[in-house]
Design a protein around this motif. Sequence first.
Motif, PDB file in Angstrom:
ATOM      1  N   ARG A   1      31.783  36.497  55.276  1.00  0.00           N
ATOM      2  CA  ARG A   1      31.018  37.544  54.597  1.00  0.00           C
ATOM      3  C   ARG A   1      31.363  38.867  55.255  1.00  0.00           C
ATOM      4  O   ARG A   1      31.126  39.046  56.457  1.00  0.00           O
ATOM      5  N   ILE A   2      31.941  39.766  54.486  1.00  0.00           N
ATOM      6  CA  ILE A   2      32.388  41.049  55.019  1.00  0.00           C
ATOM      7  C   ILE A   2      31.349  42.103  54.659  1.00  0.00           C
ATOM      8  O   ILE A   2      31.152  42.430  53.487  1.00  0.00           O
ATOM      9  N   GLU A   3      30.677  42.621  55.666  1.00  0.00           N
ATOM     10  CA  GLU A   3      29.672  43.659  55.444  1.00  0.00           C
ATOM     11  C   GLU A   3      30.245  44.975  55.940  1.00  0.00           C
ATOM     12  O   GLU A   3      30.400  45.191  57.141  1.00  0.00           O
ATOM     13  N   LEU A   4      30.570  45.845  54.998  1.00  0.00           N
ATOM     14  CA  LEU A   4      31.209  47.113  55.300  1.00  0.00           C
ATOM     15  C   LEU A   4      30.300  48.267  54.914  1.00  0.00           C
ATOM     16  O   LEU A   4      29.600  48.204  53.902  1.00  0.00           O
ATOM     17  N   ASP A   5      30.343  49.317  55.720  1.00  0.00           N
ATOM     18  CA  ASP A   5      29.773  50.576  55.284  1.00  0.00           C
ATOM     19  C   ASP A   5      30.948  51.454  54.855  1.00  0.00           C
ATOM     20  O   ASP A   5      32.091  51.237  55.253  1.00  0.00           O
ATOM     21  N   THR A   6      30.690  52.411  54.012  1.00  0.00           N
ATOM     22  CA  THR A   6      31.746  53.292  53.518  1.00  0.00           C
ATOM     23  C   THR A   6      31.253  54.728  53.610  1.00  0.00           C
ATOM     24  O   THR A   6      30.056  54.976  53.816  1.00  0.00           O
ATOM     25  N   PRO A   7      32.148  55.703  53.432  1.00  0.00           N
ATOM     26  CA  PRO A   7      31.681  57.099  53.401  1.00  0.00           C
ATOM     27  C   PRO A   7      30.701  57.375  52.268  1.00  0.00           C
ATOM     28  O   PRO A   7      30.046  58.426  52.256  1.00  0.00           O
ATOM     29  N   TYR A   8      30.575  56.428  51.337  1.00  0.00           N
ATOM     30  CA  TYR A   8      29.716  56.607  50.164  1.00  0.00           C
ATOM     31  C   TYR A   8      28.512  55.667  50.199  1.00  0.00           C
ATOM     32  O   TYR A   8      27.818  55.514  49.197  1.00  0.00           O
ATOM     33  N   GLY A   9      28.277  55.047  51.338  1.00  0.00           N
ATOM     34  CA  GLY A   9      27.171  54.123  51.468  1.00  0.00           C
ATOM     35  C   GLY A   9      27.639  52.682  51.374  1.00  0.00           C
ATOM     36  O   GLY A   9      28.835  52.395  51.277  1.00  0.00           O
ATOM     37  N   PRO A  10      26.711  51.738  51.378  1.00  0.00           N
ATOM     38  CA  PRO A  10      27.085  50.320  51.325  1.00  0.00           C
ATOM     39  C   PRO A  10      27.428  49.892  49.906  1.00  0.00           C
ATOM     40  O   PRO A  10      26.898  50.443  48.935  1.00  0.00           O
ATOM     41  N   PRO A  11      28.304  48.886  49.765  1.00  0.00           N
ATOM     42  CA  PRO A  11      28.568  48.326  48.440  1.00  0.00           C
ATOM     43  C   PRO A  11      27.380  47.531  47.926  1.00  0.00           C
ATOM     44  O   PRO A  11      26.387  47.336  48.637  1.00  0.00           O
ATOM     45  N   SER A  12      27.497  47.058  46.700  1.00  0.00           N
ATOM     46  CA  SER A  12      26.394  46.336  46.060  1.00  0.00           C
ATOM     47  C   SER A  12      25.969  45.106  46.849  1.00  0.00           C
ATOM     48  O   SER A  12      24.788  44.730  46.843  1.00  0.00           O
ATOM     49  N   ALA A  13      26.934  44.459  47.493  1.00  0.00           N
ATOM     50  CA  ALA A  13      26.668  43.208  48.206  1.00  0.00           C
ATOM     51  C   ALA A  13      27.785  43.004  49.224  1.00  0.00           C
ATOM     52  O   ALA A  13      28.835  43.648  49.146  1.00  0.00           O
ATOM     53  N   PRO A  14      27.588  42.099  50.189  1.00  0.00           N
ATOM     54  CA  PRO A  14      28.698  41.753  51.075  1.00  0.00           C
ATOM     55  C   PRO A  14      29.875  41.202  50.267  1.00  0.00           C
ATOM     56  O   PRO A  14      29.687  40.550  49.237  1.00  0.00           O
ATOM     57  N   LEU A  15      31.085  41.465  50.741  1.00  0.00           N
ATOM     58  CA  LEU A  15      32.273  40.887  50.120  1.00  0.00           C
ATOM     59  C   LEU A  15      32.384  39.445  50.591  1.00  0.00           C
ATOM     60  O   LEU A  15      32.372  39.173  51.794  1.00  0.00           O
ATOM     61  N   LEU A  16      32.484  38.532  49.659  1.00  0.00           N
ATOM     62  CA  LEU A  16      32.594  37.115  49.998  1.00  0.00           C
ATOM     63  C   LEU A  16      34.054  36.704  49.923  1.00  0.00           C
ATOM     64  O   LEU A  16      34.662  36.721  48.852  1.00  0.00           O
ATOM     65  N   GLU A  17      34.625  36.333  51.068  1.00  0.00           N
ATOM     66  CA  GLU A  17      36.033  35.960  51.128  1.00  0.00           C
ATOM     67  C   GLU A  17      36.154  34.461  51.364  1.00  0.00           C
ATOM     68  O   GLU A  17      35.403  33.877  52.149  1.00  0.00           O
ATOM     69  N   GLY A  18      37.085  33.846  50.674  1.00  0.00           N
ATOM     70  CA  GLY A  18      37.293  32.424  50.847  1.00  0.00           C
ATOM     71  C   GLY A  18      38.467  31.937  50.032  1.00  0.00           C
ATOM     72  O   GLY A  18      39.338  32.717  49.643  1.00  0.00           O
ATOM     73  N   ARG A  19      38.471  30.642  49.776  1.00  0.00           N
ATOM     74  CA  ARG A  19      39.587  30.013  49.063  1.00  0.00           C
ATOM     75  C   ARG A  19      39.089  29.445  47.742  1.00  0.00           C
ATOM     76  O   ARG A  19      38.038  28.810  47.675  1.00  0.00           O
ATOM     77  N   VAL A  20      39.870  29.698  46.696  1.00  0.00           N
ATOM     78  CA  VAL A  20      39.550  29.177  45.375  1.00  0.00           C
ATOM     79  C   VAL A  20      40.850  29.025  44.600  1.00  0.00           C
ATOM     80  O   VAL A  20      41.746  29.862  44.699  1.00  0.00           O
ATOM     81  N   TYR A  21      40.977  27.931  43.880  1.00  0.00           N
ATOM     82  CA  TYR A  21      42.184  27.657  43.094  1.00  0.00           C
ATOM     83  C   TYR A  21      43.455  27.760  43.938  1.00  0.00           C
ATOM     84  O   TYR A  21      44.497  28.204  43.468  1.00  0.00           O
ATOM     85  N   GLY A  22      43.371  27.382  45.214  1.00  0.00           N
ATOM     86  CA  GLY A  22      44.540  27.384  46.077  1.00  0.00           C
ATOM     87  C   GLY A  22      44.921  28.730  46.648  1.00  0.00           C
ATOM     88  O   GLY A  22      45.963  28.842  47.310  1.00  0.00           O
ATOM     89  N   ARG A  23      44.105  29.751  46.421  1.00  0.00           N
ATOM     90  CA  ARG A  23      44.416  31.087  46.933  1.00  0.00           C
ATOM     91  C   ARG A  23      43.224  31.659  47.666  1.00  0.00           C
ATOM     92  O   ARG A  23      42.081  31.311  47.394  1.00  0.00           O
ATOM     93  N   ARG A  24      43.494  32.578  48.585  1.00  0.00           N
ATOM     94  CA  ARG A  24      42.425  33.345  49.194  1.00  0.00           C
ATOM     95  C   ARG A  24      42.063  34.494  48.261  1.00  0.00           C
ATOM     96  O   ARG A  24      42.929  35.138  47.656  1.00  0.00           O
ATOM     97  N   ALA A  25      40.790  34.763  48.141  1.00  0.00           N
ATOM     98  CA  ALA A  25      40.315  35.804  47.245  1.00  0.00           C
ATOM     99  C   ALA A  25      38.978  36.325  47.752  1.00  0.00           C
ATOM    100  O   ALA A  25      38.326  35.707  48.605  1.00  0.00           O
ATOM    101  N   ILE A  26      38.584  37.471  47.205  1.00  0.00           N
ATOM    102  CA  ILE A  26      37.309  38.096  47.546  1.00  0.00           C
ATOM    103  C   ILE A  26      36.474  38.211  46.275  1.00  0.00           C
ATOM    104  O   ILE A  26      36.995  38.521  45.206  1.00  0.00           O
ATOM    105  N   PHE A  27      35.187  37.975  46.424  1.00  0.00           N
ATOM    106  CA  PHE A  27      34.261  38.138  45.307  1.00  0.00           C
ATOM    107  C   PHE A  27      33.215  39.176  45.662  1.00  0.00           C
ATOM    108  O   PHE A  27      32.675  39.190  46.773  1.00  0.00           O
ATOM    109  N   LEU A  28      32.927  40.058  44.713  1.00  0.00           N
ATOM    110  CA  LEU A  28      31.878  41.062  44.882  1.00  0.00           C
ATOM    111  C   LEU A  28      30.927  40.985  43.694  1.00  0.00           C
ATOM    112  O   LEU A  28      31.356  41.092  42.537  1.00  0.00           O
ATOM    113  N   ALA A  29      29.649  40.799  43.985  1.00  0.00           N
ATOM    114  CA  ALA A  29      28.618  40.788  42.942  1.00  0.00           C
ATOM    115  C   ALA A  29      28.275  42.232  42.602  1.00  0.00           C
ATOM    116  O   ALA A  29      27.621  42.928  43.394  1.00  0.00           O
ATOM    117  N   ARG A  30      28.694  42.675  41.439  1.00  0.00           N
ATOM    118  CA  ARG A  30      28.551  44.081  41.038  1.00  0.00           C
ATOM    119  C   ARG A  30      27.087  44.543  41.048  1.00  0.00           C
ATOM    120  O   ARG A  30      26.778  45.676  41.423  1.00  0.00           O
TER     121      ARG A  30
END
Length: 248
Positions: free
Chosen positions: A23-52
């Motif tokens: 779980r990637i919790e980042l702050d940005t110059p514009y504030g926090p994103p909607s949710a933590p970035l969820l990184e993992g493996r799916v369909y044989g690839r690494r990918a990130i999911f963000l709940a808008r």
Amino acid sequence: MSRIAVIGGTGMNQWPGLEVDRRIELDTPYGPPSAPLLEGRVYGRRAIFLARHGEGHKIPPHKINYRANLWALREAGVQSVIAIAAVGGIAPWFAPGEIAVPKDLIDYTFDREHTYSDGSTGSELHHVEFSEPYAESLRAGLLDAARLSQTPVVGEGVLAVTQGPRLESVAEVRRIQRDGCDMVGMTGMPEAGLARELGLDYACLALSVNWAAGVQGIGDIHAEIARSIEDGMRKVRAVLAQLLPTLA
């Protein structure tokens, strides 16, 4: 490092099958994103999911911190973004439960923080080229993945992006239809424009969850949306399962 991200909206606030290991919790110059970035493996690839709309789907379309969302994805190393959007069908070919890959858009939103070139961070003013809002290579990948997975994509078309969170009136949909739009949603902008400003490849996979107001009469729209999401998200996942292993 994950180079691919999926932004999920209504109907996809989680990514079934994603084995999250970070779980990637980042702050940005514009504030926090909607949710933590969820990184993992799916369909044989690494990918990130963000709940808008945030964890628990609580943030309305006009309150989403789009700038923080896209900035955080870039900081996490993402290069390609696939945006899942639940939309209302306007064109007769875009019935509830069908999916499409928009080719263009018209922005009807207002009062959203829609650019990084606002002088707030001392950055230079940039007028980004936006004649084609979606990355053609990523759009082609989605269409190929749909064909290979035998998942029907009924069209491409033009997406109208409205302010929300209320749905549109019949007269508004008629105007949007006269403007040449085939579908209407609430989250495609400024998301697409911000991705372009950051140099991210961005494409949209749109799921029709209801007929827009006045197109096919008025029924129980919320029941229609629930039925369409259940059926349509299976198609969305089938396309993603075919696409992700092919992305370099």
